[in-house]
Structure formats: C-alpha cells, structure tokens
Design an enzyme around this catalytic site. Structure first.
Site, PDB file in Angstrom:
ATOM      1  CB  THR A 139     -42.646 -14.514 -10.193  1.00  0.00           C
ATOM      2  OG1 THR A 139     -41.446 -14.284  -9.447  1.00  0.00           O
ATOM      3  CG2 THR A 139     -42.271 -14.794 -11.630  1.00  0.00           C
ATOM      4  CG  ASP A 141     -37.914 -13.395  -7.902  1.00  0.00           C
ATOM      5  OD1 ASP A 141     -37.589 -12.268  -7.469  1.00  0.00           O
ATOM      6  OD2 ASP A 141     -38.139 -14.368  -7.164  1.00  0.00           O
ATOM      7  N   GLY A 188     -34.161 -11.283  -5.795  1.00  0.00           N
ATOM      8  CA  GLY A 188     -33.680 -12.115  -6.896  1.00  0.00           C
ATOM      9  C   GLY A 188     -32.753 -13.176  -6.376  1.00  0.00           C
ATOM     10  CD  GLU A 244     -33.589 -11.979  -2.374  1.00  0.00           C
ATOM     11  OE1 GLU A 244     -33.814 -11.520  -1.239  1.00  0.00           O
ATOM     12  OE2 GLU A 244     -34.437 -12.602  -3.047  1.00  0.00           O
ATOM     13  CE1 TYR A 294     -42.266  -9.603   2.238  1.00  0.00           C
ATOM     14  CE2 TYR A 294     -44.297  -8.893   3.312  1.00  0.00           C
ATOM     15  CZ  TYR A 294     -43.372  -9.883   3.027  1.00  0.00           C
ATOM     16  OH  TYR A 294     -43.555 -11.146   3.514  1.00  0.00           O
ATOM     17  NE  ARG A 297     -44.217  -9.473  -1.653  1.00  0.00           N
ATOM     18  CZ  ARG A 297     -43.809 -10.492  -0.937  1.00  0.00           C
ATOM     19  NH1 ARG A 297     -42.731 -11.164  -1.314  1.00  0.00           N
ATOM     20  NH2 ARG A 297     -44.455 -10.875   0.132  1.00  0.00           N
TER      21      ARG A 297
END
EC number: 2.7.1.90
Length: 417
Positions: A139, A141, A188, A244, A294, A297
């Site tokens: 992830t 995050d 996040g 976010e 996007y 990532r």
C-alpha cells in the site's frame, strides 16, 4: 516438487513495485518447482474461476515484470464481508481452490486483504481443507500495522518529495509576477505518511513545503490561512502539501467527492482545489494546485531502490512461509538500525494486522502541526533512497512488459454471485 498449486492475487490500488513482488513470488516458486496460478482482477478472478497460468510466461518476461508498474494480473476493490454474512462466496472460493488443487494462497494487498486471507484460512480449517494462507503487504498509504514500511510507499514517497522540490523551484521563479501559492494534494485517507514524505523536499521552515496538512491533526482554516499569509510575507511564496483525508473540527472530510468505494470508504478528492479557492478568496493570492492521483503510485521511473528491494523480499518470503506451512501470517519488514539503515523480514500473524491502521506518531509531527520532525526524517529518508534499474528503449521510453495471461480451463459452473 511440492504437491499442489500456489494461487497469487492482487488487491486494491496497485503500486509502482507490486509487480516486483509478483515477479519474486513466481521466480521463487519456480525455483522450488511449484506451479503458480494468478487470479485475474484479484479475488473476483478467484470467485469467477478466471485463473491465469503463469507457467506460460517465459523467464525473461517474469524478470521484466520486476521493473514494470501497474498490476500485471489485474486488481480489484472488492471486499468480502464476515464469514457468516458472505458464507456462499467463501464456500465458492474454497470450491475453486479445491478444483485446482490450490494448497497455498497468497493475497497481496492492504488491511482488507489481510482480513480476507485470515478469514479464508479459518474457513479452510473448518472444512478440513489443507490450505496455507499468507498475506503479502502492499500500500502506498503506509498504514499497515506491524511492518516498519509497506512496499509501494517508498516509491510513492520519493515521487512526492521529488515533485514538490521541483515544483517549488518553478513557484519561486514565478512568484514576483505570478503564482504565490502552490497546493499539492497527496493520497492518504486516515494516515498522513505520503503528505509527510513531501517534507523531505526541504530542510528548513522556509524551504518548500512550508505547510503540510495531515489527517492526524484537525484542520483549522483560520490557522491555515494565517500561516500561508505569514510564509508569503516572509519568503515571497508558499508551497502547501495537503493530505486528501484532512478533517475539520466536526470530523468531516474537508473535501469529499461523494459516494463510497467497494470497501465502504468515502471517495475523496478535491481538497487542493478547495484550499486553493479559500486562499484566493481570503488572501487574494494567485494560486495553482495539482492532484497527482494515480501518478503517485504508478511512477516506476522514479522508484526507490529500497522500496523495490523490499517489494521483492516480501514476495520471496511469502512463498517460503507458505511452503513451510506458516499459515495466516504476513512477511513484514523489521527495521534494525536507522544509520546505517538495515532491515530484515519476519513473519507476523495476520490477526495482528487485519483491520488495524498505523497512523503517524505524534512525535513525527511538528508542534505547530504544519510540518515534520527530525524523528520523521530519520524514519522516512531511508525509504526513498536509491534508484531502481530501469531499461529504456531507443524511443526514450521505459521498456515494460505485457504478459500473455493465458487462462486455465474452468472446472466448475459459472459463478452467479
């Protein structure tokens, strides 16, 4: 050769290095003469019996997978509920595993995926089916419990810090007659790890980003606007990085797109645009903002070497753990020293990881709430170090691989779920 088949599946948002994990899984299993199937589009592929035979892929393609971003076998945001509530789906999944003699199930994802792997292991035990389930961490995050870092995060963090530093040079050059404030929105939802990583772009309070907004601190609009004004008056311009997931004093997301995803999470997006409008209206500064989304990532061209190495290490360890019968565990990264940065892989019970969330420690956040501390830097810096090798073609673009992804014949009736 071990008896049985290994099934690998990817879940949730993909990363710049999730395919490096997949590559390591397949290469490690091949070395042990174990057949690997991959579920197309994650757990949905398993339920649909849409399974890919990775043995059809040449060794060169599997090696190239290690530097290819995206999710080679597809992923999905699809959450299985409690065993009792979604029992028919779990039993269907078990039927598919039986039909293809799957004895090892590796689920590559985040908190929800760890939970699913744990539930599947319990169901298999209930039915007496010999199945070893291993969760594989992933992830951007960085919010998985137990593991020191999550594969995928380091590369997204590197992209964020580099992008913010480069954008800051642009803003500084134009501030006299143009943009005074630039706002960067980082992913996040509940944890501010990615926004915090932007803090690596500068070393002093006057270097960008001068303001970082984290979900771990309540958003105070008046204090935010006052800080932006102070920075512009002192420096001449200001770069803001906003997670976010920032919330107001009532617990509401500052920017909520409306609706929710398959995991039941509110869909976020637009916090940078909202903040830009408030700065413009309240302070009168010209503002630009960006939503990398996007790009954060998928940016394999600037992947972290540390992240790339760890992504492969957890994939290889997951196979080793599975074949050793270490059921309901996840290979996690354990930091042994900061300087020099050293780490190792250990097995952690899925029960300690599933549905737990790791937030930024209070000691990582500056007292004023607008930046990171030295402790945070010591944690973050090693995770973005180094460049991962990437071949380029004569056209100047990276050489990525597309797999054949040939499916195996179905052995069960079509799934009607």
């Amino acid at each position: 050769m071990a008896s049985g088949t290994l099934l690998y599946a990817q879940s949730g948002g993909v990363t710049a290095v999730i395919n490096a994990t997949a590559s390591a899984v397949i290469r490690t299993a091949r070395a042990k003469r174990v057949r690997v199937l991959a579920a197309r589009n994650g757990i949905l592929g398993a339920l649909r019996e849409d399974l890919i035979d990775t043995s059809a892929e040449p060794a060169a393609a599997i090696r190239a997978l290690a530097h290819t971003p995206g999710g080679a076998f597809g992923s999905c945001r699809y959450k299985l509920g409690a065993l009792d509530a979604d029992r028919p789906k779990y039993e269907r999944l078990l039927e598919v595993l039986r039909a293809h003699d799957v004895r090892w199930f590796l689920y590559n994802g985040g908190n929800d995926s760890a939970d699913t792997a744990l539930k599947v292991s319990r169901l298999a035990a209930e039915f007496g089916y010999p199945l070893t389930c291993v969760g594989v961490p992933k992830t951007i995050d960085n919010d998985l419990a137990v593991t020191d870092a999550c594969p995928g995060f380091g590369s997204a963090a590197k992209y964020t810090a580099v992008s913010v530093r480069e954008a800051a040079l642009d803003v500084a050059a134009m501030a006299d007659t143009s943009t005074r404030v630039f706002i960067y929105e980082a992913m996040g939802r509940h944890a501010g790890w990615l926004a915090a990583a932007a803090g690596l772009a500068g070393q002093t309070p006057d270097e960008a980003p001068q303001v970082i907004l984290l979900p771990e601190r309540t958003f105070d609009e008046a204090a935010f606007l006052a800080r932006v004004r102070q920075v512009v008056e002192r420096v001449g311009w200001c770069v803001v990085v906003a997670s976010e997931g920032i919330r107001d004093a009532d617990g509401r997301f500052v920017a909520e797109a409306g609706g929710s995803d398959a995991f039941g999470h509110s869909q976020l997006g637009g916090v940078a645009a909202h903040l830009a409008d408030r700065v413009k209206q309240a302070l009168g500064f010209k503002v630009h903002w960006t939503l990398p989304d996007y790009l954060q990532r998928s940016a394999r061209h600037i992947a972290s070497a540390t992240d790339w190495e760890q992504a492969q290490a957890v994939g290889a360890a997951a196979v080793e753990f599975a074949l050793a019968g270490r059921n309901a565990v996840m290979p996690v990264i354990v930091r042994t020293t900061d300087a020099p940065y050293r780490w190792r892989i250990e097995a952690a019970p899925l029960a300690r990881i599933a549905n737990h969330e790791k937030s930024m420690p209070a000691g990582f956040i500056r007292r004023d709430g607008f930046g990171i501390t030295g402790r945070a830097r010591r944690y973050l810096e090693p995770l973005i170090r180094g460049e991962a090798p990437l071949p380029y073609g004569r056209d100047g673009l990276p050489k990525y691989v597309t797999l054949r992804n040939r499916t195996v014949p179905r052995r069960l009736p079509a799934w009607e779920g």
